[in-house]
Design an enzyme around this catalytic site. Structure first.
Site, short mmCIF file in Angstrom:
data_model
loop_
_atom_site.label_atom_id
_atom_site.label_comp_id
_atom_site.label_asym_id
_atom_site.label_seq_id
_atom_site.Cartn_x
_atom_site.Cartn_y
_atom_site.Cartn_z
N SER A 174 56.69 -55.67 -39.33
CA SER A 174 56.24 -54.17 -40.03
C SER A 174 56.72 -54.55 -41.45
O SER A 174 55.37 -53.55 -42.16
CB SER A 174 57.99 -53.13 -39.89
N LEU A 182 34.12 -47.12 -36.08
CA LEU A 182 35.67 -47.81 -36.67
C LEU A 182 36.19 -46.40 -37.17
O LEU A 182 38.26 -46.87 -36.89
CB LEU A 182 34.44 -47.39 -37.75
N VAL A 183 36.11 -45.40 -37.36
CA VAL A 183 36.69 -43.99 -37.19
C VAL A 183 37.78 -43.63 -36.13
O VAL A 183 38.62 -43.04 -36.61
CB VAL A 183 36.67 -42.71 -38.21
N GLN A 233 27.24 -35.90 -43.99
CA GLN A 233 25.60 -35.80 -43.56
C GLN A 233 25.58 -34.23 -43.58
O GLN A 233 24.27 -33.60 -43.75
CB GLN A 233 25.31 -36.40 -42.38
N ARG A 276 20.66 -32.33 -39.56
CA ARG A 276 20.72 -33.70 -39.29
C ARG A 276 21.25 -34.40 -37.84
O ARG A 276 21.18 -35.47 -37.24
CB ARG A 276 22.31 -34.22 -40.08
N ALA A 283 48.18 -54.62 -44.55
CA ALA A 283 47.95 -55.67 -43.42
C ALA A 283 48.03 -55.27 -41.46
O ALA A 283 48.21 -56.68 -41.14
CB ALA A 283 49.04 -57.12 -44.58
N ARG A 335 39.05 -57.24 -33.38
CA ARG A 335 37.30 -56.44 -33.90
C ARG A 335 36.81 -58.32 -34.22
O ARG A 335 35.23 -57.79 -34.16
CB ARG A 335 37.18 -55.41 -35.14
#
Lengths: 227, 227, 227, 227
Positions: free
Chosen positions: D55, D77-78, D91, D141, D158, D168
């Site tokens: 933590s 990623l999101v 977009q 789009r 971190a 990843r």
């Protein structure tokens, strides 16, 4: 209570402004960062606040050392969960030799400070008796009071800080956490004055109260404005 | 301490299995739900655990009523932030008439129970003196001890519960929160036995300890396995 | 687009009301649950909304199967992070044989539907050519369009849902996610009508707009009210 | 793909070490910060990693500008939600004049690069036809492909970064997000080498694989170690 900003994102205002601008720009963030001039940063931050586009605020992070708040206050504080991190002194692992404590002002006002000091001194004794009897610190602490002070490191991003200030600088917040919030606000306004120009209870920042029926009356509620 | 599961997602295992299957299927979740037979659900859940594909576990939610834990325990409990929600009895708004308290076993073992009871009775008295003197409840509570019990409603999803059980059913966890975790685990195993078949400290569920140098020795650490 | 509530906390309104009441009561949640009569639940929920005491809403969880939304919409959807969980059909692992797609209404209005269908049919062909050439599905999908539909399971608690409805039922939200939000709202209003009696864009629920300078004009902004 | 660390907590290693030490010390964080010497910081960080006391890592925050990743990659990623913040080029609001795109290596290997380029050029044309016909950018789009590049600003603390790198940087991750993760790791190792000395896939950092049955074989799984 002592509050000190011990670290933060180096250029909090520029980074927030660049991230915000990226959303509406064909340019990438590196080029935006390179070409930003200070006034643009200010203009962009002002616009963000106006539009309620809050998410870019998350890119700026602030870390505080806090000493001398009560465990009553820290219990309330750690209920905040989003965009916040805490590291707190452990009562399991650290023995409380001569613990310090917070005396609420109402206790002084009502002439109960002596009684309060006596209770605290007595609890220190009882705590030590338990330790000497062989009770581990993690169990002896069950006699320690809410008033007992703790040390804590807090990290929040600017969006969480705005939310925190809105709730906790409000007159209806408990006095100790309000004092903490006000000191934290003073700290971040030193390093990011534009980012926190409009931070605090909504009566101060927007001239409106969101506490509904529990309003203290400093500013009208939305229902009152609508009449 | 009393722990009772008071509500939950109606078909927690089926919903988790359907969500997991959706990721790898051309079918939508409605069709998957309609055609799932119980054994398939079990097979799918077993596979998830094997593969460490944890995110579908978030679709199942469990709500517990917890009574009679100490404020020492609740302070630790509310440090959990992800996929958890708490509603806790307020010491600001609710006066503590004849507060109950938790007595650690080590205090009984060391023959300090009488002392402990006396401290508690004394604090009840001091608390009432402050109230009578006109100190508001939110400030009088500063004399109340960590041992004072609280009531809390906890909601966690199955993924957070697995994480919670892994940390808090461990021998190294503090005894009160470990007791709480074990009671919560027993509750959810009643309604979702497959989902929680392998839940608890990793020494029990995986035969390995992740506490590193702080291992209690029940199972080898990874470093020990690698030797 | 198809949206179906596939599971939820069994008594969402009672559980939320009990958790809220617990905060201000000397009683534990078990006793509160046992003695709640339906009208009390309604009164309590109405009060919560009035006071903006939102956290007890987190104890009620709702799970939806969603089919036939575009990947443009799902990309926006999964930006929600707090109190939400998603399981989505993987374009890495599931091949898109005859993919379906969403046609925006503006494209039909501007007589471009035929062109659009042709583009989609062509992309299906190119995708298959790549697969036949030995390109893995996870790379062939790079030619697939934003319009391509996806299936997703969504779980949100009632507090996150209120936040989601406020943002996404608003006229300024993108039309596809607004359609999704409206369908989800209709679903939860079936099983928790009181909990979601006042849910949606703030112009509808509070008669005020928080979009600031970007208001569509349906309701006054706070600045306008203050004049 | 370009990745650049554009800002961060000024002394990330010192702040993490001080927060960690605070938990086990009678001293407050201010005094700890004042008296820390560099070697102590290193020793403390090494111990944290050993003990799995994660933590305090949350107090260090890192912000990256990322350009030239595909929308396929950004969608993945999101999905990360905890301790992460994103600001992404819209977009809806930004028109894609001459959009750039990512070409997967497998497409080049299979001699399909020309076909791919032609598909992309064609989509650019169709997109413009729609715009000229009066279709708004937010709907035009829908023809744009997953390959289309986007710009994004990412902030992670971190602890989240360690989690991100573990998932990843693994061989089983999709190649584009793995490339992104490796570049981000290289960036943070420049400014916080001790904090990220042991970061990446667990096969590299711990010599063990947590992917279970899906292991690529680089390191033994726990089940294999136990045999």
């Amino acid at each position: 209570m002592q509050v000190k900003l011990i670290d933060h994102t180096q250029n909090p205002e520029k980074v927030v402004a660049a991230a915000a601008r990226l959303c509406y720009s064909p340019l990438g963030a590196m080029e935006i960062m390179d070409n930003f001039v200070p006034e643009q940063v200010e203009n962009f931050l002002a616009k963000l606040t106006e539009l309620g586009h809050d998410s870019p605020l998350e890119h700026a992070s602030f870390t505080f050392a806090v000493e001398g708040i009560s465990r009553a206050c820290s219990h309330q504080l750690v209920r905040h969960r989003i965009g916040v991190s805490f590291s707190q002194k452990s009562q399991r692992y650290v023995k409380e030799k001569q613990f310090e404590y917070v005396v609420p002002k109402s206790i002084q006002k009502k002439d109960q400070a002596k009684l309060f000091d006596k209770v605290m001194a007595d609890l220190q004794k009882q705590y030590e008796i338990l330790l000497v009897a062989g009770v581990p610190a993690e169990d002896a602490r069950y006699v320690l009071p809410n008033a007992c002070v703790t040390n804590i490191v807090i990290t929040m991003n600017a969006r969480s800080l705005h939310h925190f200030f809105r709730l906790r600088c409000c007159e209806r917040a408990q006095w100790e956490i309000r004092e903490l919030a006000n000191l934290m606000l003073a700290e971040v306004q030193q390093v990011a004055p534009t980012l926190f120009a409009k931070a605090g209870a909504s009566c101060e920042t927007e001239g409106v109260c969101y506490e509904g029926k529990m309003s203290c009356g400093k500013a009208p509620t939305i229902a009152e404005l609508q009449k």
